[in-house]
Motif scaffolding. Structure first.
Motif, PDB file in Angstrom:
ATOM      1  N   LEU A  61      57.964  43.551  44.028  1.00  0.00           N
ATOM      2  CA  LEU A  61      58.860  44.402  44.759  1.00  0.00           C
ATOM      3  C   LEU A  61      59.606  43.994  45.867  1.00  0.00           C
ATOM      4  CD1 LEU A  61      58.354  48.499  45.211  1.00  0.00           C
ATOM      5  CD2 LEU A  61      58.714  46.884  47.308  1.00  0.00           C
ATOM      6  N   CYS A  62      60.728  44.387  45.920  1.00  0.00           N
ATOM      7  CA  CYS A  62      61.589  44.024  47.400  1.00  0.00           C
ATOM      8  C   CYS A  62      62.445  45.001  47.849  1.00  0.00           C
ATOM      9  CB  CYS A  62      62.599  42.627  47.154  1.00  0.00           C
ATOM     10  SG  CYS A  62      63.786  43.046  46.286  1.00  0.00           S
ATOM     11  N   VAL A  63      62.235  44.886  49.237  1.00  0.00           N
ATOM     12  CA  VAL A  63      62.998  45.775  50.048  1.00  0.00           C
ATOM     13  C   VAL A  63      64.159  45.234  50.880  1.00  0.00           C
ATOM     14  CG1 VAL A  63      63.011  47.463  51.988  1.00  0.00           C
ATOM     15  CG2 VAL A  63      60.993  47.390  50.567  1.00  0.00           C
ATOM     16  N   VAL A  64      65.345  45.542  50.485  1.00  0.00           N
ATOM     17  CA  VAL A  64      66.588  44.910  51.080  1.00  0.00           C
ATOM     18  C   VAL A  64      66.743  45.308  52.494  1.00  0.00           C
ATOM     19  CG1 VAL A  64      69.083  44.292  51.131  1.00  0.00           C
ATOM     20  CG2 VAL A  64      67.551  44.222  48.817  1.00  0.00           C
ATOM     21  N   THR A 113      59.881  40.603  50.120  1.00  0.00           N
ATOM     22  CA  THR A 113      59.349  40.657  48.750  1.00  0.00           C
ATOM     23  C   THR A 113      58.021  40.501  48.552  1.00  0.00           C
ATOM     24  OG1 THR A 113      61.457  39.643  47.946  1.00  0.00           O
ATOM     25  CG2 THR A 113      59.526  39.687  46.511  1.00  0.00           C
ATOM     26  N   ALA A 114      57.162  41.462  48.108  1.00  0.00           N
ATOM     27  CA  ALA A 114      55.846  41.308  47.927  1.00  0.00           C
ATOM     28  C   ALA A 114      55.199  41.368  46.690  1.00  0.00           C
ATOM     29  CB  ALA A 114      55.311  42.773  48.576  1.00  0.00           C
ATOM     30  N   MET A 115      54.380  40.405  46.386  1.00  0.00           N
ATOM     31  CA  MET A 115      53.581  40.735  44.792  1.00  0.00           C
ATOM     32  C   MET A 115      52.026  41.265  45.078  1.00  0.00           C
ATOM     33  SD  MET A 115      54.387  37.080  43.016  1.00  0.00           S
ATOM     34  CE  MET A 115      54.524  36.233  44.711  1.00  0.00           C
ATOM     35  N   GLY A 116      51.646  41.629  43.890  1.00  0.00           N
ATOM     36  CA  GLY A 116      50.295  42.450  44.171  1.00  0.00           C
ATOM     37  C   GLY A 116      49.896  43.189  42.793  1.00  0.00           C
ATOM     38  N   VAL A 129      52.202  46.826  46.439  1.00  0.00           N
ATOM     39  CA  VAL A 129      53.408  45.980  46.719  1.00  0.00           C
ATOM     40  C   VAL A 129      54.374  46.796  47.604  1.00  0.00           C
ATOM     41  CG1 VAL A 129      53.503  44.520  44.979  1.00  0.00           C
ATOM     42  CG2 VAL A 129      54.476  46.655  44.440  1.00  0.00           C
ATOM     43  N   ILE A 130      54.468  48.173  47.553  1.00  0.00           N
ATOM     44  CA  ILE A 130      55.229  49.033  48.241  1.00  0.00           C
ATOM     45  C   ILE A 130      54.652  48.989  49.768  1.00  0.00           C
ATOM     46  CG2 ILE A 130      55.651  51.263  48.839  1.00  0.00           C
ATOM     47  CD1 ILE A 130      55.627  51.823  45.816  1.00  0.00           C
ATOM     48  N   ASP A 131      53.410  49.112  50.178  1.00  0.00           N
ATOM     49  CA  ASP A 131      52.672  48.960  51.400  1.00  0.00           C
ATOM     50  C   ASP A 131      52.891  47.639  51.913  1.00  0.00           C
ATOM     51  OD1 ASP A 131      51.738  51.401  51.034  1.00  0.00           O
ATOM     52  OD2 ASP A 131      49.725  51.010  50.573  1.00  0.00           O
ATOM     53  N   LYS A 132      52.684  46.597  51.024  1.00  0.00           N
ATOM     54  CA  LYS A 132      52.811  45.178  51.716  1.00  0.00           C
ATOM     55  C   LYS A 132      54.283  44.920  52.087  1.00  0.00           C
ATOM     56  CE  LYS A 132      49.552  42.172  49.259  1.00  0.00           C
ATOM     57  NZ  LYS A 132      49.401  41.378  48.059  1.00  0.00           N
ATOM     58  N   ALA A 133      55.071  45.339  51.170  1.00  0.00           N
ATOM     59  CA  ALA A 133      56.708  44.986  51.492  1.00  0.00           C
ATOM     60  C   ALA A 133      57.159  45.779  52.722  1.00  0.00           C
ATOM     61  CB  ALA A 133      57.581  45.358  50.300  1.00  0.00           C
ATOM     62  N   TYR A 134      56.677  47.036  52.982  1.00  0.00           N
ATOM     63  CA  TYR A 134      57.143  47.919  54.214  1.00  0.00           C
ATOM     64  C   TYR A 134      56.289  47.363  55.316  1.00  0.00           C
ATOM     65  CZ  TYR A 134      60.313  50.856  51.606  1.00  0.00           C
ATOM     66  OH  TYR A 134      61.521  51.282  50.682  1.00  0.00           O
ATOM     67  N   THR A 135      55.167  46.865  54.996  1.00  0.00           N
ATOM     68  CA  THR A 135      54.615  46.171  56.159  1.00  0.00           C
ATOM     69  C   THR A 135      55.317  44.953  56.931  1.00  0.00           C
ATOM     70  OG1 THR A 135      52.560  47.183  55.557  1.00  0.00           O
ATOM     71  CG2 THR A 135      52.260  45.395  57.048  1.00  0.00           C
ATOM     72  N   GLY A 136      55.898  44.253  55.676  1.00  0.00           N
ATOM     73  CA  GLY A 136      56.632  43.202  56.120  1.00  0.00           C
ATOM     74  C   GLY A 136      57.695  43.653  56.986  1.00  0.00           C
ATOM     75  N   VAL A 137      58.276  44.551  56.441  1.00  0.00           N
ATOM     76  CA  VAL A 137      59.928  44.991  56.985  1.00  0.00           C
ATOM     77  C   VAL A 137      59.491  45.577  58.360  1.00  0.00           C
ATOM     78  CG1 VAL A 137      61.468  47.086  57.163  1.00  0.00           C
ATOM     79  CG2 VAL A 137      60.859  45.780  54.913  1.00  0.00           C
ATOM     80  N   ARG A 184      66.432  51.169  52.601  1.00  0.00           N
ATOM     81  CA  ARG A 184      65.979  52.447  51.843  1.00  0.00           C
ATOM     82  C   ARG A 184      64.437  52.697  52.033  1.00  0.00           C
ATOM     83  NH1 ARG A 184      68.731  54.010  46.471  1.00  0.00           N
ATOM     84  NH2 ARG A 184      67.194  55.335  46.256  1.00  0.00           N
ATOM     85  N   ASN A 185      63.780  53.927  52.143  1.00  0.00           N
ATOM     86  CA  ASN A 185      62.518  53.882  52.473  1.00  0.00           C
ATOM     87  C   ASN A 185      61.498  54.189  51.005  1.00  0.00           C
ATOM     88  OD1 ASN A 185      62.386  53.861  55.419  1.00  0.00           O
ATOM     89  ND2 ASN A 185      63.989  55.217  55.157  1.00  0.00           N
ATOM     90  N   ASP A 186      62.497  54.505  50.050  1.00  0.00           N
ATOM     91  CA  ASP A 186      61.915  54.932  48.739  1.00  0.00           C
ATOM     92  C   ASP A 186      61.930  53.792  47.752  1.00  0.00           C
ATOM     93  OD1 ASP A 186      64.598  54.838  48.369  1.00  0.00           O
ATOM     94  OD2 ASP A 186      64.837  56.837  47.600  1.00  0.00           O
ATOM     95  N   ILE A 187      61.892  52.541  48.162  1.00  0.00           N
ATOM     96  CA  ILE A 187      62.121  51.542  46.966  1.00  0.00           C
ATOM     97  C   ILE A 187      60.550  51.785  46.150  1.00  0.00           C
ATOM     98  CG2 ILE A 187      62.147  49.201  46.516  1.00  0.00           C
ATOM     99  CD1 ILE A 187      64.895  50.355  47.507  1.00  0.00           C
ATOM    100  N   GLY A 188      60.717  51.758  44.874  1.00  0.00           N
ATOM    101  CA  GLY A 188      59.384  51.841  43.991  1.00  0.00           C
ATOM    102  C   GLY A 188      58.883  53.118  43.666  1.00  0.00           C
TER     103      GLY A 188
END
Ligand code: AMP
Ligand code: GLY
Length: 423
Positions: free
Chosen positions: A329-332, A385-388, A394-402, A413-417
């Motif tokens: 999953l990736c968050v732009v 981008t997160a893998m899991g 992957v949502i938690d990981k990607a937004y923690t990255g953000v 966007r806060n609702d990816i996935g």
């Protein structure tokens, strides 16, 4: 093997990352790339549209495979030019790239070969277009036929909006020559998904399905963007839809191209609208999606160079393409105000901190380096981008990255996935 990758966005960053993993790659050059691609190869300071200069470089440096990332050079005939000089290129020739560069052409093809798509008409006269859309009524979709960097599609909720769209495209010529023809089509409801496929002209092999998030704001609101985030595999594409897609859309598209005498080598991007278990084609593209590539390529197990070579040689039926049994999953992270009005040149911090976590990669899209500082340089800036193992992970990981990354006024966007979670 020496590879030349053409392009400079997030898609090219993930392509560079994936290509660099191949033990077969010697030199990897990117024209022009971005600070993200520079981590995996050597960026070249070229004018991307200068095909003659790229050709000269490819001949001189004995490039074995040139990989074309974006649609513009394909539509401009870079493959034809390189092939004429005996070079191997991954991507379709100009004539086959019309699948993306002319919506009038692709709609005609779908209609002729009965590939499910929205009902439509195309027009070269604004008055006739307006007459047609008034007869059909809103909601209705108005599209510039040519390439418009993903901005030439207006989903009009009212007749007045649709008329205005025709005027902007045809009279104000907002998209230049791309708007000389418009396609007006039926509004399709449903959920969107993307299936990318490798095609060597004879064999076509689908990749795992993905889902982009095109509207700018949460809940699918706001103007359409190039894509604010993506995930794969997309659960909306069920086994049944996959099976129907192959027989009713994918294979017929290849047969249609063959019947028209078009040999397609490269990627066919099927943009789908899914409703009640049935898929219709919204659009074709002739390259990887951005940001779909950022979530599909990390799940590709097979060496991408092997696949690309098989496509070029016409041996795609000879190799097995394997996928990891994981989610991506990736968050732009975009510049504030994107896709309408935004500023560039803001300092970006925290990428290293975000990447310190396992299975997080930050792909760069609109960035540049200046005096050792990484600055924003476009609308879409980064794809975190997160893998899991699960979508929740992957949502938690990607937004923690953000959260670890910052630049002034960034927009996400806060609702990816979330749609995947619900399934
Ligand atoms: P396109 O570039 O043709 O895929 O259009 C861009 C976006 O506009 C799509 O991803 C959809 O979100 C939307 N769109 C395009 N065509 C239609 C349609 N016929 N009905 C509803 N939405 C559409
Ligand atoms: N993500 C949409 C596209 O690449 O066209």
């Amino acid at each position: 093997m020496n590879i030349l990758l053409i392009g400079s966005g997030g898609r090219e960053n993930v392509l560079a990352w994936k290509l660099a993993q191949s033990s077969r790659v010697g030199e990897l050059y990117i024209a022009v790339g971005n600070p993200g691609t520079a981590e995996y190869g050597q960026n070249l300071d070229f004018d991307e549209s200068n095909q003659e200069a790229l050709l000269e470089f490819a001949l001189k440096e004995k490039i074995d495979i040139t990989v074309v990332g974006p649609e513009a050079p394909l539509a401009a005939g870079i493959v034809d030019l390189f092939e004429k000089h005996g070079l191997k290129v991954f991507g379709p020739r100009q004539s086959a790239a019309r699948l993306e560069s002319s919506k009038a052409f692709s709609k005609e093809l779908m209609q002729k070969y009965q590939i499910p798509t929205a009902e439509y008409e195309s027009f070269t006269e604004a008055a006739k277009a307006v007459e047609y859309l008034k007869q059909k009524g809103a909601p209705i979709v108005v599209k510039a036929s040519g390439l418009a960097a993903g901005k030439g599609v207006i989903v009009a909720q009212t007749e007045a909006e649709a008329v205005e769209a025709v005027e902007i495209i045809m009279k104000d010529e907002k998209f230049g020559a791309a708007g000389a023809k418009v396609v007006i089509e039926e509004f399709l409801e449903g959920e969107e998904a993307t299936i990318l496929a490798f095609c060597d002209g004879q064999t076509i092999v689908p990749m795992i399905a993905s889902q982009d998030h095109k509207p700018a704001y949460d809940g699918g609101k706001g103007p359409n963007t190039g894509g604010m985030g993506a995930y794969a595999p997309a659960p909306v594409v069920t086994e049944q839809i996959k099976a129907d897609f192959k027989t009713e859309i994918m294979e017929p598209t290849l047969q249609a191209l063959q019947s028209e005498g078009l040999e397609f080598k490269g990627i066919i991007y099927f943009g789908l609208m899914i409703k009640d278990g049935k898929a219709k084609v919204l659009e074709y593209n002739v390259r990887f999606g951005d940001p779909e590539a950022q979530v599909v390529l990390p799940l590709l197990e097979t060496d991408l160079v092997d696949v690309m070579e098989a496509v070029i040689e016409g041996n795609l039926d000879q190799i097995e393409i394997k996928w990891k049994d994981k989610k991506a999953l990736c968050v732009v992270m975009a510049s504030g105000g994107y896709p309408v009005d935004y500023e560039k040149g803001k300092e970006i911090t925290g990428i290293k901190a975000a990447e310190a976590a396992a299975d997080i990669i930050v792909f760069q899209a609109g960035t540049r380096l200046e005096n050792g500082k990484l600055l924003t340089d476009g609308g879409r800036v980064l794809a975190v981008t997160a893998m899991g193992e699960s979508f929740q992970e992957v949502i938690d990981k990607a937004y923690t990255g953000v959260e670890k990354i910052d630049f002034e006024d960034f927009q996400i966007r806060n609702d990816i996935g979330q749609k995947a979670l619900k399934k």
